[in-house]
Design a protein around this motif. Structure first.
Motif, mmCIF file in Angstrom:
data_model
loop_
_atom_site.group_PDB
_atom_site.id
_atom_site.type_symbol
_atom_site.label_atom_id
_atom_site.label_comp_id
_atom_site.label_asym_id
_atom_site.label_seq_id
_atom_site.Cartn_x
_atom_site.Cartn_y
_atom_site.Cartn_z
ATOM 1 N N PHE A 48 30.087 20.318 12.095
ATOM 2 C CA PHE A 48 31.316 19.682 11.591
ATOM 3 C C PHE A 48 31.431 18.233 12.078
ATOM 4 O O PHE A 48 31.895 17.363 11.346
ATOM 5 N N ASN A 49 30.987 17.986 13.308
ATOM 6 C CA ASN A 49 30.999 16.615 13.827
ATOM 7 C C ASN A 49 30.112 15.703 12.977
ATOM 8 O O ASN A 49 30.435 14.537 12.767
ATOM 9 N N LYS A 50 29.004 16.244 12.479
ATOM 10 C CA LYS A 50 28.117 15.457 11.619
ATOM 11 C C LYS A 50 28.805 15.107 10.297
ATOM 12 O O LYS A 50 28.569 14.038 9.740
ATOM 13 N N VAL A 51 29.659 16.002 9.805
ATOM 14 C CA VAL A 51 30.408 15.690 8.582
ATOM 15 C C VAL A 51 31.308 14.482 8.847
ATOM 16 O O VAL A 51 31.331 13.517 8.072
ATOM 17 N N LYS A 65 37.426 18.118 10.630
ATOM 18 C CA LYS A 65 38.195 17.870 11.862
ATOM 19 C C LYS A 65 38.997 19.103 12.243
ATOM 20 O O LYS A 65 39.087 19.462 13.420
ATOM 21 N N PHE A 66 39.582 19.746 11.253
ATOM 22 C CA PHE A 66 40.319 20.986 11.517
ATOM 23 C C PHE A 66 39.365 22.041 12.071
ATOM 24 O O PHE A 66 39.678 22.732 13.038
ATOM 25 N N GLN A 67 38.189 22.165 11.465
ATOM 26 C CA GLN A 67 37.226 23.181 11.898
ATOM 27 C C GLN A 67 36.710 22.910 13.309
ATOM 28 O O GLN A 67 36.435 23.842 14.072
ATOM 29 N N ILE A 68 36.584 21.638 13.692
ATOM 30 C CA ILE A 68 36.174 21.291 15.059
ATOM 31 C C ILE A 68 37.203 21.843 16.044
ATOM 32 O O ILE A 68 36.860 22.483 17.039
ATOM 33 N N LYS A 92 42.877 18.376 19.621
ATOM 34 C CA LYS A 92 42.275 18.138 18.304
ATOM 35 C C LYS A 92 43.177 18.632 17.170
ATOM 36 O O LYS A 92 43.282 17.990 16.139
ATOM 37 N N PHE A 93 43.846 19.769 17.381
ATOM 38 C CA PHE A 93 44.792 20.244 16.366
ATOM 39 C C PHE A 93 45.960 19.262 16.242
ATOM 40 O O PHE A 93 46.401 18.944 15.142
#
Length: 172
Positions: A48-51, A65-68, A92-93
């Motif tokens: 997800f960070n790569k996205v 970002k949500f998934q991280i 992060k949330f």
């Protein structure tokens, strides 16, 4: 090396073969989802960070970002409650909600923030009780007061206030 899940291999190949193609961001995001579903939270978080890093303007960046944050939260819920992972997830949330207040995922993010805050308060309560049993009242007070200050609506705040009153009465 044989891959256990063919979806992982497929998504990796799409990204590899067409890193800046129209499907790359989606494939990278889906790779993260597959890894997350396999409870490979560190690897999923990396995907997800790569996205976010490689495709910051894609439609998948906000969801990534949500998934991280979700991966961090999953790590914090493990058998060994990890306060650092929990704090990172909560941060992060909160960052996601600030950046995307109208996103459908923001409501879920807020529920996760509430859950993580409750876990944090519960953990601090356990630490405070430990110090209290060790007769280290100053440290216990610090943890109880932290709960009351940071989580005033939590059930743990009421319990912490009770313990503070009991400790106060013992000093008289």
């Amino acid at each position: 090396i044989p891959v256990e899940n063919p979806a992982i291999e497929i998504f990796q190949k799409v990204v590899e073969n067409s890193q800046y193609g129209p499907l790359a961001a989606k494939a990278q995001y889906k790779l993260g989802l597959v890894l997350k579903s396999l409870q490979e939270f560190y690897e999923a978080e990396d995907a997800f960070n790569k996205v976010v890093t490689n495709y910051p303007d894609s439609e998948w960046a906000a969801a990534a970002k949500f998934q991280i944050a979700s991966c961090r939260a999953s790590l914090s819920r493990g058998p060994d409650y990890d306060q650092v992972a929990s704090k990172e997830a909560k941060d992060k949330f909160e960052e996601f909600v600030r950046a995307h207040p109208d996103a459908a995922l923001s409501k879920e993010a807020e529920k996760n923030i509430e859950f993580l805050s409750e876990k944090e308060a519960e953990s601090n309560y356990a630490i405070a009780l430990f110090y209290e049993k060790q007769k280290n009242y100053k440290s216990a007070e610090i943890y109880y007061n932290t709960i009351v200050d940071n989580n005033p609506r939590s059930i743990w705040a009421a319990k912490a206030l009770d313990r503070l009153k009991i400790m106060e009465s013992l000093r008289k």
